[in-house]
Design an enzyme around this catalytic site. Structure first.
Site, PDB file in Angstrom:
ATOM      1  N   CYS A  43       0.867  -1.175   0.000  1.00 19.66           N
ATOM      2  CA  CYS A  43       0.000   0.000   0.000  1.00 19.66           C
ATOM      3  C   CYS A  43       0.903   1.223   0.000  1.00 19.66           C
ATOM      4  O   CYS A  43       1.522   1.549   1.012  1.00 19.66           O
ATOM      5  CB  CYS A  43      -0.913   0.003   1.220  1.00 19.66           C
ATOM      6  SG  CYS A  43      -2.058   1.408   1.258  1.00 19.66           S
ATOM      7  N   GLU A  72      -3.681   0.827  -6.358  1.00 18.87           N
ATOM      8  CA  GLU A  72      -2.722  -0.205  -6.727  1.00 18.87           C
ATOM      9  C   GLU A  72      -2.503  -0.102  -8.227  1.00 18.87           C
ATOM     10  O   GLU A  72      -3.384   0.386  -8.951  1.00 18.87           O
ATOM     11  CB  GLU A  72      -3.225  -1.593  -6.312  1.00 18.87           C
ATOM     12  CG  GLU A  72      -2.153  -2.660  -6.322  1.00 18.87           C
ATOM     13  CD  GLU A  72      -0.913  -2.262  -5.571  1.00 18.87           C
ATOM     14  OE1 GLU A  72       0.062  -1.836  -6.242  1.00 18.87           O
ATOM     15  OE2 GLU A  72      -0.910  -2.357  -4.339  1.00 18.87           O
TER      16      GLU A  72
END
Length: 231
Positions: free
Chosen positions: A2, A105
């Protein structure tokens, strides 16, 4: 992993979501592109009460010589954080929740460009990442620098097309246990650090503007057509 997320819910909404008892958080501007080293909201237990606070993203261990090491510690692998020198003290006693509206992402498109995708809860709600925090007191600081890292685990089947890792998203029924600084066996908490259910998250491609943390506006979340992947 992340490396960027979205934090646009106001403190009142976060306080309700995280069911906090107290608040000790300065006001942060909503961000559609939160980047490492920026301040973020978190919930941690202080004097037995769940408290909304702000922390700098990028964990600086209490023993570090230079706070710049925090930029390398934005994520901690769930499988090894309890043993890694940078994270093991925080894992033992300094655990937190880091709320997010969603996160980004990337995957490589057919033209070789990195294509960002925005990942959110399938039900439209907020996400609570499992986090670790630390307090670092340098010689020239009147107040400790409080920092955090987000724990990651293997990606679930939904996110595998994007990446092989994902942030640990904790359901509310385990928050008390995760935040308990006096837990008798912190290592046993690793059983909580698992991929989210496959139906818990959804994602869509977004503008490549999201690739730069200098861009921060609502349009970053708008869906864009995704080029077919090459077979």
């Amino acid at each position: 992993m992340c490396g960027r997320f979205v934090a646009i819910t106001d403190p009142d909404g976060l306080a309700r979501f995280l069911v906090v008892d107290d608040r000790d958080a300065g006001a942060l501007a909503p961000s559609y592109n939160v980047a490492p080293t920026q301040e973020v909201y978190a919930a941690r237990v202080r004097r037995g009460r769940r408290t909304l606070v702000t922390l700098r993203w990028g964990l600086v261990p209490h023993w570090a010589d230079d706070p710049a090491v925090g930029s390398r510690h934005i994520n901690a692998r769930a499988e090894s954080a309890a043993d890694k020198p940078a994270f093991r003290d925080a894992f033992a006693r300094h655990r937190c929740l880091i709320p997010a509206d969603g996160f980004y992402e990337w995957r490589t498109g057919p033209d070789g460009a990195k294509v960002p995708h925005y990942v959110t809860a399938a039900d439209g709600g907020l996400l609570a990442f499992a986090g670790l925090w630390s307090a670092w007191g340098g010689p020239d600081r009147d107040e400790p620098l409080r920092t955090c890292a987000i724990l990651t685990t293997a990606a679930n089947q939904t996110l595998t097309p994007l990446h092989d890792r994902m942030p640990v998203v904790l359901p509310s029924d385990v928050w008390d246990e995760w935040l308990d600084a006096d837990h008798p066996d912190p290592r046993a908490l690793r059983r909580l650090l698992v991929p989210a259910p496959d139906d818990a998250l959804t994602f869509h491609a977004v503008s490549q503007e999201a690739n730069s943390p200098r861009n921060d506006h609502p349009g970053l979340l708008d869906p864009v057509p995704e080029q077919p992947r090459l077979l």
